[in-house]
Design a protein around this motif. Structure first.
Motif, PDB file in Angstrom:
ATOM      1  N   THR A 203      -6.996   7.550   0.356  1.00 53.80           N
ATOM      2  CA  THR A 203      -7.550   6.858   1.492  1.00 53.80           C
ATOM      3  C   THR A 203      -7.001   7.017   2.912  1.00 53.80           C
ATOM      4  O   THR A 203      -7.585   6.858   3.977  1.00 53.80           O
ATOM      5  CB  THR A 203      -7.536   5.188   1.357  1.00 53.80           C
ATOM      6  OG1 THR A 203      -6.064   4.751   1.084  1.00 53.80           O
ATOM      7  CG2 THR A 203      -8.153   5.027  -0.034  1.00 53.80           C
ATOM      8  N   LEU A 204      -5.429   7.803   2.769  1.00 60.53           N
ATOM      9  CA  LEU A 204      -4.829   7.772   3.889  1.00 60.53           C
ATOM     10  C   LEU A 204      -4.637   9.379   4.242  1.00 60.53           C
ATOM     11  O   LEU A 204      -4.073   9.835   5.423  1.00 60.53           O
ATOM     12  CB  LEU A 204      -3.723   7.223   4.093  1.00 60.53           C
ATOM     13  CG  LEU A 204      -3.628   5.739   3.904  1.00 60.53           C
ATOM     14  CD1 LEU A 204      -2.416   5.268   3.674  1.00 60.53           C
ATOM     15  CD2 LEU A 204      -4.225   5.320   5.175  1.00 60.53           C
ATOM     16  N   LYS A 205      -5.163  10.246   3.239  1.00 60.76           N
ATOM     17  CA  LYS A 205      -4.755  11.605   3.489  1.00 60.76           C
ATOM     18  C   LYS A 205      -4.858  12.440   4.432  1.00 60.76           C
ATOM     19  O   LYS A 205      -4.247  12.972   5.061  1.00 60.76           O
ATOM     20  CB  LYS A 205      -5.083  12.255   2.105  1.00 60.76           C
ATOM     21  CG  LYS A 205      -4.622  13.693   1.826  1.00 60.76           C
ATOM     22  CD  LYS A 205      -5.399  14.301   0.707  1.00 60.76           C
ATOM     23  CE  LYS A 205      -4.752  15.798   0.258  1.00 60.76           C
ATOM     24  NZ  LYS A 205      -5.263  16.472  -0.941  1.00 60.76           N
TER      25      LYS A 205
ATOM     26  N   ASN B 136      -1.831   9.296  -0.610  1.00 58.55           N
ATOM     27  CA  ASN B 136      -3.185   8.261  -1.007  1.00 58.55           C
ATOM     28  C   ASN B 136      -4.089   8.796  -0.417  1.00 58.55           C
ATOM     29  O   ASN B 136      -4.295   9.185   0.737  1.00 58.55           O
ATOM     30  CB  ASN B 136      -2.547   6.632  -0.325  1.00 58.55           C
ATOM     31  CG  ASN B 136      -3.602   5.610  -0.908  1.00 58.55           C
ATOM     32  OD1 ASN B 136      -4.777   5.988  -1.093  1.00 58.55           O
ATOM     33  ND2 ASN B 136      -3.065   4.537  -0.770  1.00 58.55           N
TER      34      ASN B 136
ATOM     35  N   GLU C 203       0.931  -1.219   0.037  1.00 57.23           N
ATOM     36  CA  GLU C 203       0.115   0.042  -0.098  1.00 57.23           C
ATOM     37  C   GLU C 203       0.896   1.224  -0.039  1.00 57.23           C
ATOM     38  O   GLU C 203       1.792   1.515   0.884  1.00 57.23           O
ATOM     39  CB  GLU C 203      -0.949   0.074   0.995  1.00 57.23           C
ATOM     40  CG  GLU C 203      -1.932   1.233   1.331  1.00 57.23           C
ATOM     41  CD  GLU C 203      -2.875   1.261   2.381  1.00 57.23           C
ATOM     42  OE1 GLU C 203      -2.446   0.731   3.395  1.00 57.23           O
ATOM     43  OE2 GLU C 203      -3.913   1.877   2.045  1.00 57.23           O
TER      44      GLU C 203
END
Length: 131
Positions: free
Chosen positions: A64-66, A62, A48
């Motif tokens: 989804t993790l920002k 990313n 990932e």
């Protein structure tokens, strides 16, 4: 010879912030056109991509993790760091720092999760999120 070495705590409690540092030797992290990424691999899952710091100090994450991720750098120490806040047990993984060749036509077509995008890796550091 280029070398990368991760350092940081091996265990973090839920809701805390995980901070890891990558020390780079053999090349300056400000050398164009290299970029420097953090990647992780959770048990039983694929790679990932988390985010990148480019040679000129720009950072990208990313999606989804920002909201939980930031990357900083210390050019005097030739280091870049990952900060992941509000961690949960799902953030348990081996974390790698890498040299990212996104600006090179030979590698730019590879997806961020494709290991072929990176030519140097740290040895990886296990981080466990547990109370």
């Amino acid at each position: 010879q280029v070398q990368l070495q991760e350092s940081g705590p091996g265990q973090v409690k839920p809701s805390q912030t995980l901070s890891l540092t990558c020390t780079v030797s053999g090349v300056s992290i400000t050398t164009g056109y290299y970029a420097w990424s953090w990647i992780r691999q959770s048990p039983g899952k694929g790679l990932e991509w988390m985010g990148v710091m480019t040679f000129d100090g720009s950072s990208y994450y990313n999606p989804t993790l920002k909201s939980r991720t930031s990357i900083s750098r210390d050019t005097a120490k030739n280091q870049f760091s990952l900060h992941l806040n509000s961690v949960t047990p799902e953030d348990t993984a081996v974390y790698y720092c890498t040299r990212d060749l996104r600006f090179y036509s030979s590698h730019s077509a590879y997806a961020p999760e494709d290991p072929r995008r990176y030519d140097y890796w740290g040895q990886g550091t296990q981080v466990t999120v547990s109370s």
